[in-house]
Design a protein around this motif. Structure first.
Motif, PDB file in Angstrom:
ATOM      1  N   GLY A  19     -14.607  14.047  10.868  1.00 25.49           N
ATOM      2  CA  GLY A  19     -14.498  13.125   9.736  1.00 25.49           C
ATOM      3  C   GLY A  19     -13.563  13.531   8.619  1.00 25.49           C
ATOM      4  N   ILE A  37     -13.399   0.279   6.092  1.00 23.01           N
ATOM      5  CA  ILE A  37     -13.502   1.663   6.560  1.00 23.01           C
ATOM      6  C   ILE A  37     -14.208   2.493   5.495  1.00 23.01           C
ATOM      7  CG2 ILE A  37     -11.474   1.543   8.054  1.00 23.01           C
ATOM      8  CD1 ILE A  37      -9.903   3.100   5.933  1.00 23.01           C
ATOM      9  N   ILE A  38     -14.885   3.531   5.952  1.00 18.22           N
ATOM     10  CA  ILE A  38     -15.625   4.398   5.051  1.00 18.22           C
ATOM     11  C   ILE A  38     -14.764   5.588   4.681  1.00 18.22           C
ATOM     12  CG2 ILE A  38     -17.616   5.964   4.936  1.00 18.22           C
ATOM     13  CD1 ILE A  38     -19.166   3.798   6.446  1.00 18.22           C
ATOM     14  N   PHE A  84     -11.047   9.131  10.371  1.00 13.75           N
ATOM     15  CA  PHE A  84     -11.349   8.990  11.801  1.00 13.75           C
ATOM     16  C   PHE A  84     -11.060  10.284  12.572  1.00 13.75           C
ATOM     17  CE2 PHE A  84     -10.211   4.228  11.270  1.00 13.75           C
ATOM     18  CZ  PHE A  84     -11.524   3.928  10.918  1.00 13.75           C
ATOM     19  N   LEU A  95     -24.576   8.286   2.419  1.00 12.15           N
ATOM     20  CA  LEU A  95     -24.787   6.836   2.294  1.00 12.15           C
ATOM     21  C   LEU A  95     -25.964   6.486   1.393  1.00 12.15           C
ATOM     22  CD1 LEU A  95     -24.127   5.576   5.937  1.00 12.15           C
ATOM     23  CD2 LEU A  95     -22.613   5.436   3.964  1.00 12.15           C
ATOM     24  N   GLY A  97     -14.020  10.891   5.504  1.00 11.60           N
ATOM     25  CA  GLY A  97     -15.011   9.822   5.362  1.00 11.60           C
ATOM     26  C   GLY A  97     -16.431  10.344   5.352  1.00 11.60           C
ATOM     27  N   ASN A  98     -16.601  11.593   4.895  1.00 15.22           N
ATOM     28  CA  ASN A  98     -17.953  12.154   4.896  1.00 15.22           C
ATOM     29  C   ASN A  98     -18.642  11.904   3.557  1.00 15.22           C
ATOM     30  OD1 ASN A  98     -17.673  13.066   7.524  1.00 15.22           O
ATOM     31  ND2 ASN A  98     -16.766  15.002   6.880  1.00 15.22           N
ATOM     32  N   VAL A  99     -19.469  10.862   3.518  1.00 18.96           N
ATOM     33  CA  VAL A  99     -20.173  10.512   2.287  1.00 18.96           C
ATOM     34  C   VAL A  99     -21.671  10.423   2.572  1.00 18.96           C
ATOM     35  CG1 VAL A  99     -18.310   9.231   1.179  1.00 18.96           C
ATOM     36  CG2 VAL A  99     -19.795   8.054   2.766  1.00 18.96           C
ATOM     37  N   TRP A 122     -13.294   0.145   0.936  1.00 23.48           N
ATOM     38  CA  TRP A 122     -14.477  -0.202   1.742  1.00 23.48           C
ATOM     39  C   TRP A 122     -14.527  -1.701   2.012  1.00 23.48           C
ATOM     40  CZ3 TRP A 122     -19.643   2.653   1.935  1.00 23.48           C
ATOM     41  CH2 TRP A 122     -19.465   4.050   1.852  1.00 23.48           C
TER      42      TRP A 122
END
Lengths: 306, 306
Positions: free
Chosen positions: B42, B265-266, B38, B301, B297-299, B260
């Protein structure tokens, strides 16, 4: 409603309110997301389930509660009943995925399987009412459930009393009816607005015609919103919801992805419908302070739309 | 380090600390997740980037900062520099995905492209140092960066001073070195433990041999952890990290999915490495109070492992 929140609050999380600078910029307004995806069992439905059980007297509680549902409410009622030491009988279609049955069982719900037609499910639930004396709880068309669901918007308005709008998704009508009552009682010149999939727009049609309309089909990714309004929540919605904004499937998916990517939180498609509604009519929300109820975060990670 | 946190805190989020009853039950201990997913852009890397720029004097700042990176640090340095009104020169391989270049540009970074070998990248960065007088900032092997990264663990210990362990992923070594210093200065009989992919276990090997070892290959889904330790962070890690626990690719993916699904949360694969480490050696953490740094949390998707 304040007393109700005091009663259920030992059993729920006070969920956080998050925001994103980038989403605010895109929307042209200040959005505050009430994150019920972080609620126990992953959705706001715990609130209504607890509220309904809390309203029963001691002897009613002993006999337990019953509902027919294959979705979040089955899990919510099971967990709420367990928290309050009450038996929960859950009627589920025999076609329901094993993972959903396992979740209900893990929360202590006692499952009765039956054929998947509404008639069979209602018959089976009625049978349990007669045999066990259990109390039938409808997932959305029940005043105590409605008031319970409204406590999410109530908490939002306790923390942010000067919101101009509260926006939430519309499915069976429990969440929006409860939210609209919270806005009425605790808002300050605040209006309650619904977001609904164009593919399951029974609530929008019902507000137009003045009577409960059905979805002929409900082919939407927002699977929590396929259900229909009921005779208890509809009059509340009619009186207290100022507008329902309909959104397309691609608008829902775009909003869902935006929330995942930018806020790093997992929300179900139904939750994204409310943001999609705000993004669809930016002129209605320009420079306003908007609360959005993120209804839940229960998604199948192996079957995502992006 | 406290003064440093005061200096950078206007430009970062104080990220929340979350927990999950179910994950605690599975792990047999009490886990507190410090959610740097967060954080601005990120990931925790904003902290180190701000710290490095804050340490420059006025005339150095005017000349700007330069780094070579194709990952999170490029974005972090760009955004940190923008927040402090400093030019940021980012050397990126010409093979870097357009979306990463666009992200750097959106934060105001000035990109110089070059061939993707390390030698070319270093040459190009040195050229900018010479031509512009800009200050080279290494993503992980820089004391100010290390101290900045440590402020996440410091905040965690401010809120939970009685943690027994702080666990974080090990990549280039900046985060774990900084966290281990925070544990040393602010912990109370607390130890710092690293989680590392078995497929890129240069830090584990380096602690065994007493000198910096290289990854021959680094075929891990935790793409943030492919980088190597450096001569500044390695001695800090040697002195202050009590153990590095190695985990397999499938353990990383299982932990990522668990976070997840249960926490909604990612988190990126690198973040899941720390939880995987705790789950791998439950006997080491039994009934303990454990802080885990969720690094980011930078993925992508559209390219998930489940």
């Amino acid at each position: 409603m304040e007393e109700l929140l005091d009663q259920i609050s030992p059993f729920i999380h006070r969920t956080p309110i998050l925001s994103s600078g980038l989403i605010n910029k895109m929307a042209g307004c200040e959005i505050h997301f009430k994150c019920e995806n972080f609620q126990k069992m992953g959705a706001f439905k715990m609130r209504g389930a607890l509220s309904a059980i809390k309203n029963l007297n001691e002897s009613e509680r002993k006999k337990g509660v019953v509902t027919h549902s294959s979705g979040n409410f089955a899990q919510a009622l099971s967990l709420a009943a367990k928290s309050l030491n009450v038996p929960a009988y859950i009627v589920m279609p025999d076609t329901a995925p094993e993972v959903k049955k396992a979740a209900v069982r893990s929360y202590g719900g006692i499952i009765t399987e039956c054929p998947s037609t509404l008639k069979d499910r209602e018959y089976q639930a009625e049978k349990i009412v007669k045999e066990k004396g259990a109390n039938l709880i409808h997932p959305s068309n029940d005043l105590d459930v409605i008031l319970g669901q409204g406590t999410a918007a109530m908490e939002l308005l306790q923390d942010l009393p000067d919101l101009d709008h509260v926006v939430c998704p519309v499915g069976g009508g429990g969440l929006i009816a409860g939210s609209s009552l919270a806005v009425k009682f605790f808002g300050n010149q605040c209006t309650c607005i619904g977001g609904e999939p164009l593919q399951a727009d029974d609530a929008w049609k019902s507000l137009q015609s003045g009577k409960i309309e059905n979805n002929e089909t409900a082919n939407t990714i927002a699977d929590g919103l396929k259900t229909q309004l009921g005779d208890i929540n509809f009059p509340i919605i009619q009186e207290n919801v100022s507008e329902i904004i309909r959104v397309t499937e691609s608008e829902i998916i775009t909003s869902m992805k935006l929330i995942w990517e930018r806020m790093k939180i997992i929300v179900e498609p139904s939750s994204a419908v409310a943001l999609a509604a705000v993004l669809k009519k930016p002129e209605n929300f320009k420079n306003k302070k908007v609360g959005i109820i993120i209804s839940g975060g229960n998604v199948d990670l192996s079957n995502l739309p992006f």
